[in-house]
Scaffold this motif. Structure first.
Motif, mmCIF file in Angstrom:
data_model
loop_
_atom_site.group_PDB
_atom_site.id
_atom_site.type_symbol
_atom_site.label_atom_id
_atom_site.label_comp_id
_atom_site.label_asym_id
_atom_site.label_seq_id
_atom_site.Cartn_x
_atom_site.Cartn_y
_atom_site.Cartn_z
ATOM 1 N N LEU A 81 -42.004 20.975 -42.361
ATOM 2 C CA LEU A 81 -41.067 19.854 -42.201
ATOM 3 C C LEU A 81 -41.904 19.362 -40.383
ATOM 4 C CD1 LEU A 81 -39.767 17.170 -41.825
ATOM 5 C CD2 LEU A 81 -38.002 18.611 -41.220
ATOM 6 N N THR A 82 -43.090 18.647 -40.188
ATOM 7 C CA THR A 82 -43.315 18.002 -39.160
ATOM 8 C C THR A 82 -43.015 17.191 -38.031
ATOM 9 O OG1 THR A 82 -44.488 16.631 -39.570
ATOM 10 C CG2 THR A 82 -45.735 18.330 -39.971
ATOM 11 N N ASN A 83 -42.423 16.024 -38.898
ATOM 12 C CA ASN A 83 -41.264 14.939 -38.264
ATOM 13 C C ASN A 83 -42.531 14.593 -36.905
ATOM 14 O OD1 ASN A 83 -39.209 13.791 -37.721
ATOM 15 N ND2 ASN A 83 -38.720 14.777 -35.837
ATOM 16 N N SER A 84 -43.805 14.451 -37.509
ATOM 17 C CA SER A 84 -44.508 13.888 -36.393
ATOM 18 C C SER A 84 -44.722 12.253 -36.224
ATOM 19 C CB SER A 84 -45.833 14.282 -36.814
ATOM 20 O OG SER A 84 -45.974 13.925 -37.817
ATOM 21 N N ARG A 85 -43.829 11.484 -37.397
ATOM 22 C CA ARG A 85 -43.325 10.159 -37.505
ATOM 23 C C ARG A 85 -42.565 9.843 -35.648
ATOM 24 N NH1 ARG A 85 -41.591 6.598 -42.322
ATOM 25 N NH2 ARG A 85 -42.240 9.128 -43.289
ATOM 26 N N VAL A 309 -26.269 6.481 -39.625
ATOM 27 C CA VAL A 309 -27.393 5.967 -40.032
ATOM 28 C C VAL A 309 -28.177 5.011 -38.573
ATOM 29 C CG1 VAL A 309 -28.055 3.620 -40.842
ATOM 30 C CG2 VAL A 309 -25.458 5.128 -41.646
ATOM 31 N N GLY A 310 -29.273 5.960 -38.781
ATOM 32 C CA GLY A 310 -30.588 5.360 -37.655
ATOM 33 C C GLY A 310 -31.254 5.101 -37.625
ATOM 34 N N SER A 311 -31.920 4.176 -39.046
ATOM 35 C CA SER A 311 -32.747 3.808 -40.151
ATOM 36 C C SER A 311 -32.977 2.133 -39.312
ATOM 37 C CB SER A 311 -33.107 3.998 -41.064
ATOM 38 O OG SER A 311 -33.843 2.529 -41.173
ATOM 39 N N HIS A 312 -33.689 1.564 -38.570
ATOM 40 C CA HIS A 312 -33.661 0.318 -38.469
ATOM 41 C C HIS A 312 -34.323 -0.846 -39.481
ATOM 42 C CE1 HIS A 312 -32.068 1.186 -34.657
ATOM 43 N NE2 HIS A 312 -31.087 0.105 -34.817
ATOM 44 N N VAL A 313 -34.971 -0.370 -40.081
ATOM 45 C CA VAL A 313 -35.123 -1.820 -41.238
ATOM 46 C C VAL A 313 -34.335 -1.891 -41.746
ATOM 47 C CG1 VAL A 313 -36.977 -0.073 -42.263
ATOM 48 C CG2 VAL A 313 -35.301 0.101 -43.455
ATOM 49 N N GLN A 391 -35.151 9.867 -27.387
ATOM 50 C CA GLN A 391 -33.578 9.798 -26.573
ATOM 51 C C GLN A 391 -32.291 9.356 -27.601
ATOM 52 O OE1 GLN A 391 -33.129 8.871 -22.068
ATOM 53 N NE2 GLN A 391 -35.228 8.770 -22.280
ATOM 54 N N ILE A 392 -32.420 7.940 -28.020
ATOM 55 C CA ILE A 392 -31.226 7.982 -28.964
ATOM 56 C C ILE A 392 -31.817 8.812 -30.103
ATOM 57 C CG2 ILE A 392 -30.722 6.198 -30.672
ATOM 58 C CD1 ILE A 392 -32.613 3.931 -28.541
ATOM 59 N N SER A 393 -32.453 8.909 -30.631
ATOM 60 C CA SER A 393 -32.050 10.310 -31.729
ATOM 61 C C SER A 393 -31.553 11.502 -31.008
ATOM 62 C CB SER A 393 -33.739 10.311 -32.845
ATOM 63 O OG SER A 393 -32.844 11.284 -33.282
ATOM 64 N N ASP A 394 -31.531 12.348 -30.340
ATOM 65 C CA ASP A 394 -31.146 13.280 -29.758
ATOM 66 C C ASP A 394 -29.695 13.261 -29.653
ATOM 67 O OD1 ASP A 394 -33.503 14.222 -29.311
ATOM 68 O OD2 ASP A 394 -33.496 14.154 -27.416
ATOM 69 N N ILE A 416 -36.365 9.759 -38.793
ATOM 70 C CA ILE A 416 -36.447 11.044 -37.813
ATOM 71 C C ILE A 416 -35.205 11.318 -37.609
ATOM 72 C CG2 ILE A 416 -37.249 11.124 -35.057
ATOM 73 C CD1 ILE A 416 -39.130 8.058 -35.425
ATOM 74 N N THR A 417 -34.432 9.933 -37.587
ATOM 75 C CA THR A 417 -32.522 10.581 -37.885
ATOM 76 C C THR A 417 -32.703 12.047 -38.829
ATOM 77 O OG1 THR A 417 -31.956 8.104 -37.710
ATOM 78 C CG2 THR A 417 -29.975 9.693 -38.269
ATOM 79 N N SER A 418 -33.105 12.196 -40.083
ATOM 80 C CA SER A 418 -32.470 13.323 -40.789
ATOM 81 C C SER A 418 -33.403 14.107 -40.277
ATOM 82 C CB SER A 418 -32.776 12.779 -41.961
ATOM 83 O OG SER A 418 -34.326 12.412 -42.215
ATOM 84 N N SER A 419 -34.565 13.604 -39.578
ATOM 85 C CA SER A 419 -35.851 15.290 -39.935
ATOM 86 C C SER A 419 -34.622 16.283 -38.525
ATOM 87 C CB SER A 419 -36.877 15.146 -39.104
ATOM 88 O OG SER A 419 -36.942 16.256 -38.571
ATOM 89 N N ASP A 420 -34.021 14.876 -37.377
ATOM 90 C CA ASP A 420 -34.156 15.930 -36.332
ATOM 91 C C ASP A 420 -31.982 16.391 -36.698
ATOM 92 O OD1 ASP A 420 -35.833 15.168 -34.285
ATOM 93 O OD2 ASP A 420 -34.671 13.123 -33.475
ATOM 94 N N ILE A 421 -31.104 15.435 -36.965
ATOM 95 C CA ILE A 421 -30.254 16.553 -37.508
ATOM 96 C C ILE A 421 -30.250 17.478 -38.747
ATOM 97 C CG2 ILE A 421 -27.891 16.241 -39.503
ATOM 98 C CD1 ILE A 421 -28.384 12.955 -38.342
ATOM 99 N N GLY A 422 -30.983 17.700 -39.339
ATOM 100 C CA GLY A 422 -31.512 18.671 -40.149
ATOM 101 C C GLY A 422 -31.641 20.036 -38.891
#
Length: 479
Positions: A81-85, A309-313, A391-394, A416-422
């Motif tokens: 998992l790179t989370n590079s996005r 819920v972080g995604s904004h799509v 910062q928001i994801s943090d 991005i939300t799920s990567s940071d939480i994981g």
């Protein structure tokens, strides 16, 4: 519904494509993969890329130790998992140099050939062509490998992403909309205009690689089972030119992989930029039915679950609105726009965390969602916006970091939300993919080292599912 002159009726288009003997294809694929004897390493730019596999390890760093563990597994394939996005271009480049160098070091140590797949978004967002170019250059500089071409395969059936006549489509209800006309193409960081994948390559590489020099694997040759012809096409590829694969079903990917493996056995080397379908096929991963609640919640608590819920799509916001009809769930809006005022932002984080903890302890399931309007700093501020989004994801991640009680389950919405939480909230170093709770929605079972060992962690992509799918998932886990 999107109004598009180029839209096509999904049912009519898919019904017009000739069928093929799937059992014959699967046997041919099994025979071809049997002696491939290469370790497949999938670099996932967010955690949703495991949405087609099960029983596969995901490592959340790219240390020599983790990569060596992956190489030594019995499984043919493992994910990094790179989370590079969620990275800047500079951070992405540095990460991919390190990853490629470490892969080559470990491969030499254990004396094993490898394939690198850069798993990107099926709606064409992400650091392309940066990631695969850095991987190519670094591997070539540190080994005897010389890449002949790059395979582009964004087909992802579970999400309604199809490539037909070299044009990539996103399904909305009954319509197939060219990807370049969707909201994803308007992404402020990773936007694009072209839907024809050869032209998209030309656009993204700024003319370095052209549509004219791209090799196209057509649905006609795939459905005619013209494996020899496709293999010959692949054998002609050179100079890291691109190979666009048309696909509307898994069988198309399976036929392509049969030809691909033949070409690789003849000495050709390819880099891959693909969505999640290719990994399942080339990794030889079997089909598995959707997960049940009993498989996921092994340790019942008196606590509620947690949904972040972080995604904004647009699809995520629609799914959130449907979820709000469940009156047994508590909803907390996190005003992430306060990120521009440090003191107020910290107060908001504290408020959300304290309220969430209290409600979960009472046995209530809680949904924390970021304010739905995007933070817009204006033109030319992409990098600044990306940094604020980090910062928001943090802040969202800190909700899990500061929890003192174990929720019954955790769902994270958005890549991005799920990567940071994981990785940082749950402190996972290695997880096992249990399978999918709904099509295209994977579940990790966290490792012993994590904050909540063995918890069911649902990684819910922002752009997958019907408007009711989030509610259905929560209802199933929450009963």
């Amino acid at each position: 519904m999107i109004n598009s002159k180029e839209a096509r009726n999904a049912q009519e288009v898919l019904a017009s494509i000739p069928s093929v003997d799937t059992k014959l294809v699967q046997q041919m694929l099994k025979d071809e993969l049997r002696d491939l004897n290469k370790k497949i390493i999938v670099l996932d730019d967010d955690p949703t890329g495991v949405q087609t596999v099960h029983g596969i390890s995901v490592y959340t760093d790219w240390s020599l130790e983790s990569i060596e563990m992956g190489f030594k597994e019995d499984n043919t394939m493992f994910f990094l998992l790179t989370n590079s996005r969620g990275f800047t271009a500079a951070e992405t480049e540095q990460a991919h140099i390190e990853i490629a160098e470490n892969i080559v070091k470990v491969a030499n140590k254990v004396n094993k050939d490898f394939i690198v797949i850069s798993r990107g978004d099926s709606t064409l967002r992400g650091h392309y062509p940066l990631e695969t170019e850095v991987l190519k250059n670094t591997v070539e500089q540190n080994s005897n490998v010389q890449y002949d071409g790059e395979v582009i395969l964004p087909f992802f059936k579970e999400g309604g992403r199809f490539t037909i006549d070299n044009i990539h489509y996103v399904q909305y209800d009954e319509q197939l909309i060219p990807a370049g006309e969707t909201e994803f193409a308007k992404d402020r960081t990773f936007g694009y205009k072209k839907s024809h994948l050869g032209e998209w390559v030309e656009e993204k590489t700024e003319g370095k690689y052209t549509a004219e020099n791209t090799t196209y694997i057509s649905l006609t040759s795939l459905r005619e089972l013209n494996v020899e012809g496709i293999t010959n096409q692949l054998l002609q590829v050179k100079n890291f030119d691109k190979v666009v694969v048309n696909a509307v079903d898994y069988v198309d990917v399976e036929i392509f992989v049969i030809a691909l493996v033949k070409a690789m056995k003849a000495g050709k080397q390819f880099m891959f930029r693909s969505a999640a379908a290719l990994t399942k096929v080339i990794g030889g991963v079997s089909d598995k039915s959707l997960l049940t609640r009993e498989e996921l919640i092994k340790e019942e608590t008196n606590h509620g679950g947690l949904i972040l819920v972080g995604s904004h799509v647009k699809k995520t916001t629609e799914q959130l609105e449907v979820l709000k009809t469940n009156e047994s769930i508590e909803f907390i809006e996190f005003d992430c726009h306060l990120v521009l005022e440090a003191n107020k932002f910290q107060q908001e984080i504290d408020r959300v965390i304290e309220t969430t903890e209290s409600l979960i302890k009472e046995g209530k399931t809680v949904t924390v969602y970021t304010r739905r309007e995007r933070l817009d700093l204006g033109e030319g501020k992409k990098e600044e916006e990306l940094k604020l989004s980090v910062q928001i994801s943090d802040a969202v991640t800190s909700i899990v970091q500061r929890l003192s009680i174990r929720p019954n389950f955790i769902i994270a919405k958005g890549g991005i939300t799920s990567s940071d939480i994981g990785t940082r909230g749950l402190e996972v170093k290695r997880a096992t993919v249990a399978g999918q709770i709904k099509p295209g929605i994977p579940v990790w079972l966290t490792g012993e080292e994590s904050k909540f060992p063995g918890i069911a962690y649902v990684i819910f992509p922002g752009n997958v599912g019907a408007v009711t799918t989030l509610k259905e998932t929560v209802d199933m886990l929450n009963r």
